[in-house]
Motif scaffolding. Structure first.
Motif, PDB file in Angstrom:
ATOM      1  N   GLU A 541       0.837  -1.196   0.000  1.00  0.00           N
ATOM      2  CA  GLU A 541       0.000   0.000   0.000  1.00  0.00           C
ATOM      3  C   GLU A 541       0.877   1.253   0.000  1.00  0.00           C
ATOM      4  OE1 GLU A 541      -3.243  -0.173  -0.222  1.00  0.00           O
ATOM      5  OE2 GLU A 541      -3.464  -2.341   0.121  1.00  0.00           O
ATOM      6  N   GLU A 542       0.268   2.374  -0.411  1.00  0.00           N
ATOM      7  CA  GLU A 542       0.988   3.648  -0.371  1.00  0.00           C
ATOM      8  C   GLU A 542       0.887   4.222   1.042  1.00  0.00           C
ATOM      9  OE1 GLU A 542       1.102   6.195  -4.036  1.00  0.00           O
ATOM     10  OE2 GLU A 542      -0.666   4.988  -4.527  1.00  0.00           O
ATOM     11  N   GLN A 543       1.560   3.526   1.941  1.00  0.00           N
ATOM     12  CA  GLN A 543       1.580   3.878   3.349  1.00  0.00           C
ATOM     13  C   GLN A 543       2.997   3.682   3.879  1.00  0.00           C
ATOM     14  OE1 GLN A 543      -1.257   1.242   5.204  1.00  0.00           O
ATOM     15  NE2 GLN A 543      -2.999   2.058   4.040  1.00  0.00           N
ATOM     16  N   TRP A 556       1.125   6.230   8.349  1.00  0.00           N
ATOM     17  CA  TRP A 556       0.738   7.397   7.546  1.00  0.00           C
ATOM     18  C   TRP A 556       0.182   6.969   6.191  1.00  0.00           C
ATOM     19  CZ3 TRP A 556       1.453  12.205   9.836  1.00  0.00           C
ATOM     20  CH2 TRP A 556       2.321  12.251  10.920  1.00  0.00           C
ATOM     21  N   ASP A 557      -0.787   7.729   5.718  1.00  0.00           N
ATOM     22  CA  ASP A 557      -1.314   7.592   4.359  1.00  0.00           C
ATOM     23  C   ASP A 557      -0.517   8.533   3.464  1.00  0.00           C
ATOM     24  OD1 ASP A 557      -2.688   7.567   1.988  1.00  0.00           O
ATOM     25  OD2 ASP A 557      -4.628   8.130   2.826  1.00  0.00           O
ATOM     26  N   ILE A 564      -3.041   7.395   9.646  1.00  0.00           N
ATOM     27  CA  ILE A 564      -4.120   6.413   9.671  1.00  0.00           C
ATOM     28  C   ILE A 564      -4.402   6.019  11.114  1.00  0.00           C
ATOM     29  CG2 ILE A 564      -4.802   4.084   8.928  1.00  0.00           C
ATOM     30  CD1 ILE A 564      -2.958   4.520   6.479  1.00  0.00           C
TER      31      ILE A 564
END
Length: 801
Positions: A541-543, A556-557, A564
């Motif tokens: 994921e883009e996290q 973090w997003d 998050i």
């Protein structure tokens, strides 16, 4: 122009004497540092000798068990064939005299002669190691990072470094860090074609600063404003952020080269002034503190003032109001906390004077009297009048009122009265044109008042520290409304007027809040509050996740640029690593304890303890069936992972390093580990058996799933000439294996082409951090790079373009 130019002739001798003392102190500091380095290397060498003796004794014992053999000397009992651990040699003592420190500043401004005789003390800021950032003493280095709290905490090595050597017969390159050899073996396929003379290429991509997470509210005041564009302006590290909350866009002013400490907005609401601490230039030399005046629309620098005049840092600045903002006042952080006034458009100093031996918390021009400035600090408020280049001072008289320990903040009423808030919780109103109190609100807050803000409608808003309260007062200073900032956001640091009835509040826990006096609080920016080291990108994921010495773990997003979730743990956190599935993340702490958290729920999955020293690396194997933990006790702990990443069973520990573990990576098939240590060793391991690999041929051609080690054949080109072995704290290879990013001790993020196997490879350098960059990591799709600053506590997200 020298640092002394612009002073009166009778000041020349004392100033020259001060510089001589400063140079001698800086030289002594440098000599002590070199001696400390030699002692550390001696310790490492001794540890390596002990380890080799142990190996020799084990081999001798095995030979004795096999039967009597001919006695042989000790040395041949050590490995004779090429091995994959580096020998330890002592550095040669530098010959000749120590280089003189680059402490002399250049003054680019043409100003009138100063009326100030600065104190000739050994505390004058010429050695960056003497600087304290964020109001704290420097901490001990925690990995291979800088002990400095800012990017100017180290100087690049000035001695001539030894060039790398290539041994074609054995197939290795040997580089030298502080005179110590680091041997790096290359893949078999390159042995016949490799040449040190080949030129490396620049990376095919570049970085662009996309987002900055965090805010410096912990120790800075009056650094939050709303601009007519709808952008909120504030700073962290060396970046001034212009954040449009409604459109979720950030712009960044990056003209500074070190910590920004103060900010002022011109009456035109477009021009902005920001002041910084003593910094460091791109070539590693010291840069004097100064004020930069810039356009908030174009982000172009208009003027730079005070270079060579200010000492240590600029702590307070303000534009005049009644004359169209043509003058600017500033207070520096020298021993005398000198107050100076400038015609900033002409870059000309109009006057200066010693303000106080104690810190100054606020300085501002009177709204209707151009030549009157109010400053406040420890147990005082001063009213200054500037006429003909000379200052006159009137000290505020507390008379029957108890004198507070600190006058913390000030503003002005519509009628020109001065309003102050102090450490006793009192609001004092000082009559216009006088130095006496005309009205007092005793005990307005429980504890200190950190902020006072006069709204456009004449309402006064005060913000408390201990009580965390926001209180509004009418024109007659009667209380109107009161609300309390929730505890998790921390005490109020600064208050600014937003749109409508909205207030902007900065807190000491580095939150920026949008709120109303009816009690509606919405955080729009948040950050860490202590040194930041742990960083790991989510595998799918883009996290990304960060953790630091403030005991906060935050996911973090990277798209929405918001947290998050955030969780507080028991111990200061040092490192982090995601499981390949992304379902859990492992957190290493400074106490030897480590824990695993569920990524979705942030619930605790398991907790273990290995040793009692900090855990610098947490790294899952590519298949997810092992977890390797690098510790400062010189061991790598290996665990098997099962039951959907919920069960962890210890296999053992890898023993062989003679210094603390700094980095490690897994092979693509999870069969091998590569590790680096604090004394520049590169060792290889079979983790399933916790055994060191002693034959280079077994690992020469291994494919590595990641590359975060700072030492190795595939990355040695990232080291600049003259590096001391601790200059580079972090390395990360992109997932497509085409890019390599590094974070260094000077606040810089670099980008190289990967592999980077030519000495001093060319790369691109990016600024923003003001402290040692502790970690860098590409997101799973290589669309962004994330970097973390140590003492600056900032997180920066860079778009790969």
């Amino acid at each position: 122009m020298s640092d002394c130019e612009g002073l009166a002739l009778d000041d020349s001798a004392s100033a020259a004497g001060s510089m001589e003392v400063t140079d001698r102190i800086a030289s002594l500091e440098q000599r002590v540092q070199m001696q400390e380095d030699e002692i550390q290397l001696l310790k490492s060498a001794l540890a390596d000798v002990v380890r080799r003796l142990n190996v020799s004794e084990e081999q001798h014992a095995m030979l004795n068990r096999k039967g009597p053999t001919k006695a042989r000397p000790l040395v041949p009992a050590l490995p004779l064939r090429p091995t994959v651990n580096n020998g330890t040699v002592l550095p040669k003592k530098p010959s000749g005299s120590l280089p003189s420190p680059s402490g002399t500043r250049k003054d680019i401004s043409t100003a009138t002669k100063s009326s100030v005789k600065r104190s000739n003390s050994s505390e004058r800021m010429c050695s960056a190691a003497r600087r304290e950032s964020f109001g704290e003493s420097k901490s001990n280095r925690t990995r291979t990072g800088s002990t400095s709290s800012g990017s100017s905490g180290k100087k690049t090595s000035e001695g001539k470094s030894k060039d790398p050597l290539y041994n074609a017969e054995e197939g290795y390159v040997k580089m030298f860090l502080r005179g110590r050899p680091v041997t790096m073996y290359m893949p078999q396929e390159l042995r016949d074609t490799y040449s040190l003379e080949d030129k490396a290429e620049l990376p095919t991509k570049k970085l662009k600063l996309d987002w900055v997470y965090g805010y410096r509210g912990r120790d800075c005041r009056c650094n939050l404003y709303l601009l007519p564009t709808g952008e909120i302006v504030y700073f962290i590290a060396s970046v001034v952020v212009l954040y449009n909350v409604e459109e979720q866009l950030q712009r960044h002013y990056t003209g500074h080269n070190d910590d920004v400490k103060c900010l002022a907005v011109h009456p035109d609401r477009i021009t902005i002034a920001t002041g910084q601490v003593t910094g460091i230039t791109k070539d590693g030399n010291q840069a004097a503190p100064h004020v930069r005046i810039w356009d908030s629309v174009s982000l172009n620098t208009l003027h730079t003032i005070g270079t060579g005049f200010f000492d240590r840092s600029v702590s307070c600045i303000a534009f005049s109001k009644s004359n169209g903002g043509s003058t600017l006042c500033a207070v520096d952080d020298s021993n005398d906390h000198v107050l100076s006034v400038w015609d900033w458009q002409k870059v000309e100093r109009l006057g200066d004077i010693k303000c106080s031996n104690e810190p100054i918390f606020a300085a501002d021009f009177h709204p209707t009297e151009t030549n009157i400035i109010v400053t406040c600090g420890k147990s005082h408020i001063y009213f200054w009048t500037l006429e003909g280049g000379s200052f006159t001072k009137k000290q505020g008289l507390f008379e029957k009122h108890e004198k507070p320990k600190f006058v913390l903040c000030s503003t002005f009423a519509e009628n020109g009265d001065s309003i102050t808030g102090d450490s006793s919780g009192n609001i004092l109103i000082w009559g216009k044109g006088t130095s006496r109190i005309s009205y007092a609100i005793a005990g307005a807050h429980e504890g200190g008042i950190f902020a006072v803000c006069m709204l456009r409608n004449g309402t006064l808003v005060t913000g408390g520290g201990k009580d965390r309260k926001l209180i509004s007062w009418d024109r007659n200073y009667h209380k109107m409304q009161e609300t309390e900032v929730p505890e998790q956001f921390g005490p109020v640091r600064t208050v600014a007027e937003g749109r409508g009835d909205v207030l902007l509040v900065g807190t000491t826990r580095n939150f920026i809040l949008q709120c109303t006096l009816s009690g509606d609080f919405h955080p729009i920016t948040q950050g860490h509050t202590d040194e930041l080291w742990g960083l790991s990108a989510h595998p799918t994921e883009e996290q990304f996740l960060t953790c630091g010495h403030d005991k906060h773990v935050t996911l973090w997003d990277a798209v929405g640029h918001q947290p998050i979730w955030s969780k507080i743990i028991e111990d200061p956190a040092q490192s982090a690593g995601f499981h390949p599935s992304g379902c859990v993340v492992a957190i290493g702490t400074q106490t030897g304890r480590w824990l695993v958290l569920d990524t979705e729920t942030k619930d605790l999955v398991t907790v273990h303890t290995d040793g009692n020293e900090q855990l610098s690396v947490m790294r899952y194997s590519p298949e997810g069936n092992y977890l390797a933990i690098g510790s400062h006790d010189n061991y790598i702990y290996i665990y098997t992972v099962s039951e959907n990443s919920r069960k962890y069973s210890r296999v053992g520990k890898c023993s062989g390093h003679s210094s603390f573990i700094t980095h490690l990576d897994w092979s693509l098939d999870s069969q091998y580990l590569i590790s680096n240590s604090g004394d520049y060793e590169i060792l290889y391991w079979t983790p399933s058996a916790c055994k060191q690999v002693v034959s280079v041929e077994n690992v020469r051609d291994v494919q590595w799933a990641s590359y975060t080690c700072t030492l190795g054949f595939h990355v040695f080109g990232v080291w600049p000439e003259g590096s001391d072995g601790t200059d580079i704290n972090a390395v990360c290879r992109s997932n497509d294996k085409k890019l390599l990013s590094t974070g260094d001790d000077f606040g810089k993020v670099h980008l190289f082409a990967s592999p980077c196997s030519q000495a001093r490879a060319p790369g691109c350098m990016y600024v923003g951090h003001s402290s040692h960059v502790t970690s860098v990591s590409f997101l799973h799709n290589d669309s962004q790079l994330v970097s973390t600053g140590g003492k600056d506590m900032s997180i920066m997200q860079w778009k790969v373009i």
